[in-house]
Scaffold this active site. Structure first.
Site, PDB file in Angstrom:
ATOM      1  N   GLY A 177      30.247 -13.134  79.547  1.00 38.80           N
ATOM      2  CA  GLY A 177      28.885 -13.465  79.105  1.00 38.80           C
ATOM      3  C   GLY A 177      28.535 -12.717  77.826  1.00 38.80           C
ATOM      4  O   GLY A 177      28.883 -11.550  77.669  1.00 38.80           O
ATOM      5  N   ARG A 225      35.306 -17.979  78.834  1.00 40.14           N
ATOM      6  CA  ARG A 225      35.963 -17.590  80.079  1.00 40.14           C
ATOM      7  C   ARG A 225      37.314 -18.301  80.073  1.00 40.14           C
ATOM      8  O   ARG A 225      37.416 -19.435  79.602  1.00 40.14           O
ATOM      9  CB  ARG A 225      35.096 -17.965  81.280  1.00 40.14           C
ATOM     10  CG  ARG A 225      33.771 -17.194  81.224  1.00 40.14           C
ATOM     11  CD  ARG A 225      33.067 -17.094  82.541  1.00 40.14           C
ATOM     12  NE  ARG A 225      32.163 -15.954  82.556  1.00 40.14           N
ATOM     13  CZ  ARG A 225      30.888 -15.994  82.144  1.00 40.14           C
ATOM     14  NH1 ARG A 225      30.365 -17.109  81.713  1.00 40.14           N
ATOM     15  NH2 ARG A 225      30.142 -14.918  82.192  1.00 40.14           N
ATOM     16  N   ASP A 264      32.746  -6.578  83.609  1.00 39.92           N
ATOM     17  CA  ASP A 264      33.837  -6.069  84.449  1.00 39.92           C
ATOM     18  C   ASP A 264      34.968  -7.085  84.614  1.00 39.92           C
ATOM     19  O   ASP A 264      36.135  -6.702  84.747  1.00 39.92           O
ATOM     20  CB  ASP A 264      33.316  -5.570  85.795  1.00 39.92           C
ATOM     21  CG  ASP A 264      32.803  -6.686  86.670  1.00 39.92           C
ATOM     22  OD1 ASP A 264      32.073  -7.544  86.146  1.00 39.92           O
ATOM     23  OD2 ASP A 264      33.126  -6.709  87.872  1.00 39.92           O
ATOM     24  N   THR A 292      27.189  -6.220  78.758  1.00 41.97           N
ATOM     25  CA  THR A 292      26.621  -7.240  79.651  1.00 41.97           C
ATOM     26  C   THR A 292      25.150  -6.915  79.871  1.00 41.97           C
ATOM     27  O   THR A 292      24.794  -5.734  79.966  1.00 41.97           O
ATOM     28  CB  THR A 292      27.335  -7.303  81.023  1.00 41.97           C
ATOM     29  OG1 THR A 292      26.486  -7.962  81.969  1.00 41.97           O
ATOM     30  CG2 THR A 292      27.650  -5.933  81.586  1.00 41.97           C
ATOM     31  N   ASP A 336      23.643  -7.367  82.500  1.00 40.78           N
ATOM     32  CA  ASP A 336      23.430  -7.044  83.920  1.00 40.78           C
ATOM     33  C   ASP A 336      23.426  -5.542  84.221  1.00 40.78           C
ATOM     34  O   ASP A 336      22.910  -5.124  85.254  1.00 40.78           O
ATOM     35  CB  ASP A 336      24.506  -7.704  84.782  1.00 40.78           C
ATOM     36  CG  ASP A 336      24.359  -9.211  84.808  1.00 40.78           C
ATOM     37  OD1 ASP A 336      23.218  -9.686  84.602  1.00 40.78           O
ATOM     38  OD2 ASP A 336      25.365  -9.911  85.029  1.00 40.78           O
ATOM     39  N   ASP A 396      25.702  -3.831  85.372  1.00 38.96           N
ATOM     40  CA  ASP A 396      26.312  -3.591  86.686  1.00 38.96           C
ATOM     41  C   ASP A 396      27.723  -3.004  86.585  1.00 38.96           C
ATOM     42  O   ASP A 396      28.619  -3.409  87.310  1.00 38.96           O
ATOM     43  CB  ASP A 396      26.346  -4.910  87.477  1.00 38.96           C
ATOM     44  CG  ASP A 396      27.092  -6.003  86.727  1.00 38.96           C
ATOM     45  OD1 ASP A 396      27.323  -5.849  85.517  1.00 38.96           O
ATOM     46  OD2 ASP A 396      27.440  -7.016  87.364  1.00 38.96           O
ATOM     47  N   ARG A 418      23.038 -12.072  89.179  1.00 40.98           N
ATOM     48  CA  ARG A 418      23.583 -12.743  90.365  1.00 40.98           C
ATOM     49  C   ARG A 418      23.884 -11.755  91.480  1.00 40.98           C
ATOM     50  O   ARG A 418      23.592 -12.004  92.627  1.00 40.98           O
ATOM     51  CB  ARG A 418      24.851 -13.525  89.984  1.00 40.98           C
ATOM     52  CG  ARG A 418      24.579 -15.014  89.925  1.00 40.98           C
ATOM     53  CD  ARG A 418      25.787 -15.795  89.530  1.00 40.98           C
ATOM     54  NE  ARG A 418      25.646 -16.256  88.168  1.00 40.98           N
ATOM     55  CZ  ARG A 418      26.591 -16.223  87.249  1.00 40.98           C
ATOM     56  NH1 ARG A 418      27.772 -15.732  87.540  1.00 40.98           N
ATOM     57  NH2 ARG A 418      26.377 -16.673  86.054  1.00 40.98           N
TER      58      ARG A 418
HETATM   59  P1  ADP Z   1      32.421 -10.687  82.391  1.00 38.89           P
HETATM   60  O1  ADP Z   1      33.430  -9.992  81.547  1.00 38.89           O
HETATM   61  O2  ADP Z   1      31.119 -10.890  81.680  1.00 38.89           O
HETATM   62  O3  ADP Z   1      32.286 -10.017  83.755  1.00 38.89           O
HETATM   63  P2  ADP Z   1      33.957 -12.868  83.625  1.00 38.89           P
HETATM   64  O4  ADP Z   1      33.943 -12.250  84.980  1.00 38.89           O
HETATM   65  O5  ADP Z   1      33.696 -14.318  83.524  1.00 38.89           O
HETATM   66  O6  ADP Z   1      32.915 -12.186  82.615  1.00 38.89           O
HETATM   67  O7  ADP Z   1      35.389 -12.557  82.974  1.00 38.89           O
HETATM   68  C1  ADP Z   1      35.689 -12.955  81.660  1.00 38.89           C
HETATM   69  C2  ADP Z   1      37.146 -13.323  81.549  1.00 38.89           C
HETATM   70  O8  ADP Z   1      37.956 -12.178  81.853  1.00 38.89           O
HETATM   71  C3  ADP Z   1      37.643 -14.392  82.521  1.00 38.89           C
HETATM   72  O9  ADP Z   1      37.353 -15.693  82.116  1.00 38.89           O
HETATM   73  C4  ADP Z   1      39.133 -14.138  82.512  1.00 38.89           C
HETATM   74  O10 ADP Z   1      39.735 -14.697  81.371  1.00 38.89           O
HETATM   75  C5  ADP Z   1      39.193 -12.602  82.415  1.00 38.89           C
HETATM   76  N1  ADP Z   1      39.393 -12.023  83.751  1.00 38.89           N
HETATM   77  C6  ADP Z   1      38.478 -11.856  84.726  1.00 38.89           C
HETATM   78  N2  ADP Z   1      39.043 -11.332  85.838  1.00 38.89           N
HETATM   79  C7  ADP Z   1      40.352 -11.184  85.559  1.00 38.89           C
HETATM   80  C8  ADP Z   1      41.479 -10.704  86.297  1.00 38.89           C
HETATM   81  N3  ADP Z   1      41.363 -10.248  87.546  1.00 38.89           N
HETATM   82  N4  ADP Z   1      42.687 -10.716  85.683  1.00 38.89           N
HETATM   83  C9  ADP Z   1      42.824 -11.149  84.420  1.00 38.89           C
HETATM   84  N5  ADP Z   1      41.802 -11.613  83.673  1.00 38.89           N
HETATM   85  C10 ADP Z   1      40.578 -11.629  84.227  1.00 38.89           C
END
Ligand code: ADP
Length: 319
Positions: free
Chosen positions: A11, A72, A103, A125, A127, A129, A171
């Site tokens: 995000g 993503r 995260d 982020t 959030d 969090d 969320r």
């Molecule tokens: P944020 O970083 O804001 O928490 P997301 O949870 O959507 O956002 O994660 C962003 C991107 O990071 C995902 O689309 C994916 O490409 C990568 N990612 C998330 N979790 C994993 C994981 N366990 N292993 C590898 N890449 C990951």
């Protein structure tokens, strides 16, 4: 170390551009080349890297969003995807990667680290969090944006003697809801971290009315339930007629506040210093005013709890 990569992922958050600028200029100051990958891990896998220079990151510190764009990327969540990313970084002659994101993005960076690739994470982020930092980049700006909207609503709520429910982002975390509730002087706040009882909420609103309150504000984090559902519950339980407002993506946009622009600038510089010290597989954060590093997995393995005193304060002040 000669060349680093940087990307924004997940995000978007206000202040990400300030972080890109800071990473780039601190790296160049230390004689490192910088490649920016567009659209997060998606752009990394596609080889969508562009050189970043002192001037190409000029005039962006005040801009919301991210000039590198974000995305993503499901492919990167597989072992093959991570290996492909590793190969891409090698093909670009990149010695270390700075990941700006939440995260989820840090988990991706951690997978690269486990393959032996040097990474540092910068928490961004709205959030807030993530453990390992008191504040994430974008949180302060989002709180201020939410506050400005709520203050405008309050004018109408008091003039028309109405009950308003404001749904804010969050969320799984109620940091934004709680901060906005205290700052706006809301009567009630509902957060995902705490169960809530509709009867109790109605009683609270009822007491407030009995004491002479003509209007009330409830802040609800989206992870608890949609504002519309809460309005139905209030109607069904005690015939309350609430107006609802969903702030939505407006909370993610706009120029970073001075706090976020400074935080992003400090964390960007801190990330380069961490790399130069050889602190790989880490995240930078700001704790009690100091820039610190922690193992990157702290961001999700440790739980950053809501401040219980702040929750109580909403009840005390919302009487
Ligand atoms: P944020 O970083 O804001 O928490 P997301 O949870 O959507 O956002 O994660 C962003 C991107 O990071 C995902 O689309 C994916 O490409 C990568 N990612 C998330 N979790 C994993 C994981 N366990 N292993 C590898 N890449 C990951």
């Amino acid at each position: 170390m000669k060349r680093i990569g940087v990307l924004t992922s997940g995000g978007d958050a206000p202040g990400m551009n300030a972080a890109i600028r800071s990473v780039t200029r601190a790296a160049i100051y230390n004689n490192l080349d910088v490649i920016g990958f567009r659209r997060g891990y998606e752009g990394l896998l596609e080889g969508d890297g562009i050189p970043l220079t002192v001037s190409s990151v000029g005039g962006i510190i005040h801009r919301g969003g991210t000039i590198l764009r974000t995305a993503r990327c499901d492919r990167f969540t597989t072992p093959e995807g991570v290996r492909e990313g590793f190969q891409r970084l090698k093909a670009y002659d990149i010695d270390a990667l700075v990941v700006i994101g939440g995260d989820g993005s840090f988990r991706g960076a951690y997978e690269l680290h486990k393959l032996g690739f040097p990474v540092v994470g910068i928490p961004g982020t709205i959030d807030n969090d993530m453990a390992g930092t008191d504040c994430t980049i974008g949180f302060d700006t989002a709180c201020n944006t939410a506050l400005q909207c709520i203050q405008k609503l309050r004018d109408t709520a008091s003039s028309h003697e109405r009950l308003f429910i404001v749904e804010v982002m969050g969320r799984a975390a109620g940091f934004l809801a709680l901060e906005a509730a205290v700052a706006a002087g809301a009567e009630c706040v509902l957060v995902p971290e705490q169960p809530f009882d509709i009867e109790q909420l109605c009683k609270k609103l009822h007491y407030a009315k009995e004491r002479g309150k003509t209007h009330s504000l409830i802040i609800v984090a989206e992870g608890v339930m949609p504002a519309s559902e809460l309005a139905h519950k209030l109607k069904d339980t005690a015939s309350y007629d609430a107006r609802i407002i969903v702030l939505g993506h407006i909370q993610r946009g706009g120029s970073p506040s001075s706090f976020d622009a400074v935080l992003a600038s400090r964390l960007g510089g801190g990330a380069i210093e961490a790399l130069l010290r050889g602190e790989y597989g880490t995240m930078v954060g700001r704790t009690s005013g100091k820039i610190v590093t922690n193992p990157i997995q702290v961001a999700w393995e440790e739980k950053k709890g809501l401040d219980a005193d702040m929750m109580t304060l909403v009840d005390i002040l919302g009487i």
